[in-house]
Design a protein around this motif. Structure first.
Motif, PDB file in Angstrom:
ATOM      1  N   UNK A  48      26.509   5.638   3.305  1.00  0.00           N
ATOM      2  CA  UNK A  48      25.808   5.879   2.053  1.00  0.00           C
ATOM      3  C   UNK A  48      25.338   7.334   2.065  1.00  0.00           C
ATOM      4  N   UNK A  49      25.486   7.991   0.929  1.00  0.00           N
ATOM      5  CA  UNK A  49      25.148   9.404   0.819  1.00  0.00           C
ATOM      6  C   UNK A  49      23.859   9.541   0.011  1.00  0.00           C
ATOM      7  N   UNK A  50      22.913  10.308   0.523  1.00  0.00           N
ATOM      8  CA  UNK A  50      21.666  10.592  -0.184  1.00  0.00           C
ATOM      9  C   UNK A  50      21.671  12.059  -0.571  1.00  0.00           C
ATOM     10  N   UNK A  51      21.665  12.326  -1.883  1.00  0.00           N
ATOM     11  CA  UNK A  51      21.609  13.687  -2.418  1.00  0.00           C
ATOM     12  C   UNK A  51      20.192  13.931  -2.907  1.00  0.00           C
ATOM     13  N   UNK A  52      19.569  14.984  -2.399  1.00  0.00           N
ATOM     14  CA  UNK A  52      18.175  15.264  -2.722  1.00  0.00           C
ATOM     15  C   UNK A  52      18.007  16.756  -2.985  1.00  0.00           C
ATOM     16  N   UNK A  53      17.242  17.086  -4.023  1.00  0.00           N
ATOM     17  CA  UNK A  53      16.927  18.489  -4.318  1.00  0.00           C
ATOM     18  C   UNK A  53      15.412  18.627  -4.333  1.00  0.00           C
ATOM     19  N   UNK A  54      14.922  19.625  -3.594  1.00  0.00           N
ATOM     20  CA  UNK A  54      13.480  19.888  -3.536  1.00  0.00           C
ATOM     21  C   UNK A  54      13.224  21.335  -3.924  1.00  0.00           C
ATOM     22  N   UNK A  55      12.013  21.582  -4.431  1.00  0.00           N
ATOM     23  CA  UNK A  55      11.625  22.961  -4.686  1.00  0.00           C
ATOM     24  C   UNK A  55      11.215  23.597  -3.356  1.00  0.00           C
ATOM     25  N   UNK A  56      10.854  24.857  -3.385  1.00  0.00           N
ATOM     26  CA  UNK A  56      10.539  25.568  -2.143  1.00  0.00           C
ATOM     27  C   UNK A  56       9.239  25.106  -1.498  1.00  0.00           C
ATOM     28  N   UNK A  57       8.452  24.287  -2.215  1.00  0.00           N
ATOM     29  CA  UNK A  57       7.232  23.708  -1.635  1.00  0.00           C
ATOM     30  C   UNK A  57       7.502  22.344  -1.018  1.00  0.00           C
ATOM     31  N   UNK A  58       8.754  21.853  -1.142  1.00  0.00           N
ATOM     32  CA  UNK A  58       9.111  20.563  -0.573  1.00  0.00           C
ATOM     33  C   UNK A  58       8.955  19.393  -1.529  1.00  0.00           C
ATOM     34  N   UNK A  59       8.617  19.665  -2.791  1.00  0.00           N
ATOM     35  CA  UNK A  59       8.471  18.596  -3.782  1.00  0.00           C
ATOM     36  C   UNK A  59       9.842  18.129  -4.265  1.00  0.00           C
ATOM     37  N   UNK A  60      10.060  16.818  -4.296  1.00  0.00           N
ATOM     38  CA  UNK A  60      11.316  16.272  -4.802  1.00  0.00           C
ATOM     39  C   UNK A  60      11.439  16.530  -6.296  1.00  0.00           C
ATOM     40  N   UNK A  61      12.580  17.081  -6.717  1.00  0.00           N
ATOM     41  CA  UNK A  61      12.834  17.267  -8.142  1.00  0.00           C
ATOM     42  C   UNK A  61      14.054  16.463  -8.591  1.00  0.00           C
ATOM     43  N   UNK A  62      14.859  15.970  -7.621  1.00  0.00           N
ATOM     44  CA  UNK A  62      16.033  15.176  -7.950  1.00  0.00           C
ATOM     45  C   UNK A  62      16.439  14.357  -6.730  1.00  0.00           C
ATOM     46  N   UNK A  63      16.879  13.130  -6.970  1.00  0.00           N
ATOM     47  CA  UNK A  63      17.383  12.299  -5.883  1.00  0.00           C
ATOM     48  C   UNK A  63      18.426  11.331  -6.404  1.00  0.00           C
ATOM     49  N   UNK A  64      19.465  11.112  -5.625  1.00  0.00           N
ATOM     50  CA  UNK A  64      20.525  10.182  -6.009  1.00  0.00           C
ATOM     51  C   UNK A  64      21.107   9.542  -4.757  1.00  0.00           C
ATOM     52  N   UNK A  65      21.267   8.220  -4.791  1.00  0.00           N
ATOM     53  CA  UNK A  65      21.942   7.488  -3.725  1.00  0.00           C
ATOM     54  C   UNK A  65      23.382   7.275  -4.181  1.00  0.00           C
ATOM     55  N   UNK A  66      24.336   7.673  -3.366  1.00  0.00           N
ATOM     56  CA  UNK A  66      25.745   7.621  -3.734  1.00  0.00           C
ATOM     57  C   UNK A  66      26.472   6.693  -2.778  1.00  0.00           C
ATOM     58  N   UNK A  67      27.299   5.827  -3.330  1.00  0.00           N
ATOM     59  CA  UNK A  67      28.206   5.041  -2.510  1.00  0.00           C
ATOM     60  C   UNK A  67      29.606   5.553  -2.807  1.00  0.00           C
ATOM     61  N   UNK A  68      30.201   6.197  -1.838  1.00  0.00           N
ATOM     62  CA  UNK A  68      31.507   6.813  -2.030  1.00  0.00           C
ATOM     63  C   UNK A  68      32.605   5.811  -1.698  1.00  0.00           C
ATOM     64  N   UNK A  69      33.631   5.784  -2.540  1.00  0.00           N
ATOM     65  CA  UNK A  69      34.771   4.897  -2.297  1.00  0.00           C
ATOM     66  C   UNK A  69      35.788   5.562  -1.381  1.00  0.00           C
ATOM     67  N   UNK A  70      35.658   6.854  -1.184  1.00  0.00           N
ATOM     68  CA  UNK A  70      36.614   7.577  -0.350  1.00  0.00           C
ATOM     69  C   UNK A  70      35.914   8.611   0.492  1.00  0.00           C
ATOM     70  N   UNK A  71      36.669   9.581   0.992  1.00  0.00           N
ATOM     71  CA  UNK A  71      36.086  10.593   1.871  1.00  0.00           C
ATOM     72  C   UNK A  71      35.570  11.815   1.109  1.00  0.00           C
ATOM     73  N   UNK A  72      35.959  11.948  -0.169  1.00  0.00           N
ATOM     74  CA  UNK A  72      35.511  13.079  -0.984  1.00  0.00           C
ATOM     75  C   UNK A  72      34.795  12.550  -2.231  1.00  0.00           C
ATOM     76  N   UNK A  73      33.764  13.260  -2.655  1.00  0.00           N
ATOM     77  CA  UNK A  73      32.967  12.809  -3.797  1.00  0.00           C
ATOM     78  C   UNK A  73      32.491  14.015  -4.588  1.00  0.00           C
ATOM     79  N   UNK A  74      32.537  13.920  -5.918  1.00  0.00           N
ATOM     80  CA  UNK A  74      32.039  14.983  -6.782  1.00  0.00           C
ATOM     81  C   UNK A  74      31.137  14.379  -7.849  1.00  0.00           C
ATOM     82  N   UNK A  75      30.000  15.014  -8.110  1.00  0.00           N
ATOM     83  CA  UNK A  75      29.079  14.565  -9.144  1.00  0.00           C
ATOM     84  C   UNK A  75      28.477  15.781  -9.833  1.00  0.00           C
ATOM     85  N   UNK A  76      27.962  15.575 -11.051  1.00  0.00           N
ATOM     86  CA  UNK A  76      27.264  16.644 -11.756  1.00  0.00           C
ATOM     87  C   UNK A  76      25.774  16.347 -11.779  1.00  0.00           C
TER      88      UNK A  76
END
Length: 105
Positions: A48-76
């Motif tokens: 399972x892939x966890x994509x997380x974006x934080x600001x420079x203070x460490x605050x979460x601004x985006x999070x997504x849990x991804x289940x990939x069907x293959x070895x490569x994955x692309x998202x916007x």
């Protein structure tokens, strides 16, 4: 009388366990205004892939849990609501963590 010894040297560019590949992470365009395309390659399809974006203070601004069907994955990721500045994007598979700086214009 001289003895001759031969030494073969192989160039080593990294260390990986036999049979494994190294996860790659790309984000473009970077800097971005509205959307960033995130490309994750060489992932174990069972992880399972966890994509997380934080600001420079460490605050979460985006999070997504991804289940990939293959070895490569692309998202916007929509970054249009982010304040202008620098952010840290983390991709965690449980066995591998990659981080990348992204900039919102």
């Amino acid at each position: 009388n001289m003895d001759t010894t031969s030494i073969n040297v192989a160039v080593c560019t990294g260390i990986a366990a036999n049979g494994t590949t190294i996860m790659e992470l790309n984000a473009y365009p970077n800097p971005a205004n509205r959307f960033i395309t995130v490309s994750i390659m060489n992932v174990n399809a069972a992880e399972k892939i966890r994509l997380q974006i934080t600001d420079m203070l460490g605050n979460d601004v985006y999070g997504q849990q991804i289940t990939s069907a293959g070895t490569d994955f692309t998202t916007q990721v929509d970054v249009s609501a982010f304040a202008k500045g620098t952010y840290i994007m983390r991709v965690n598979t449980g066995t591998t963590l990659k981080m990348m700086k992204i900039v919102k214009q």
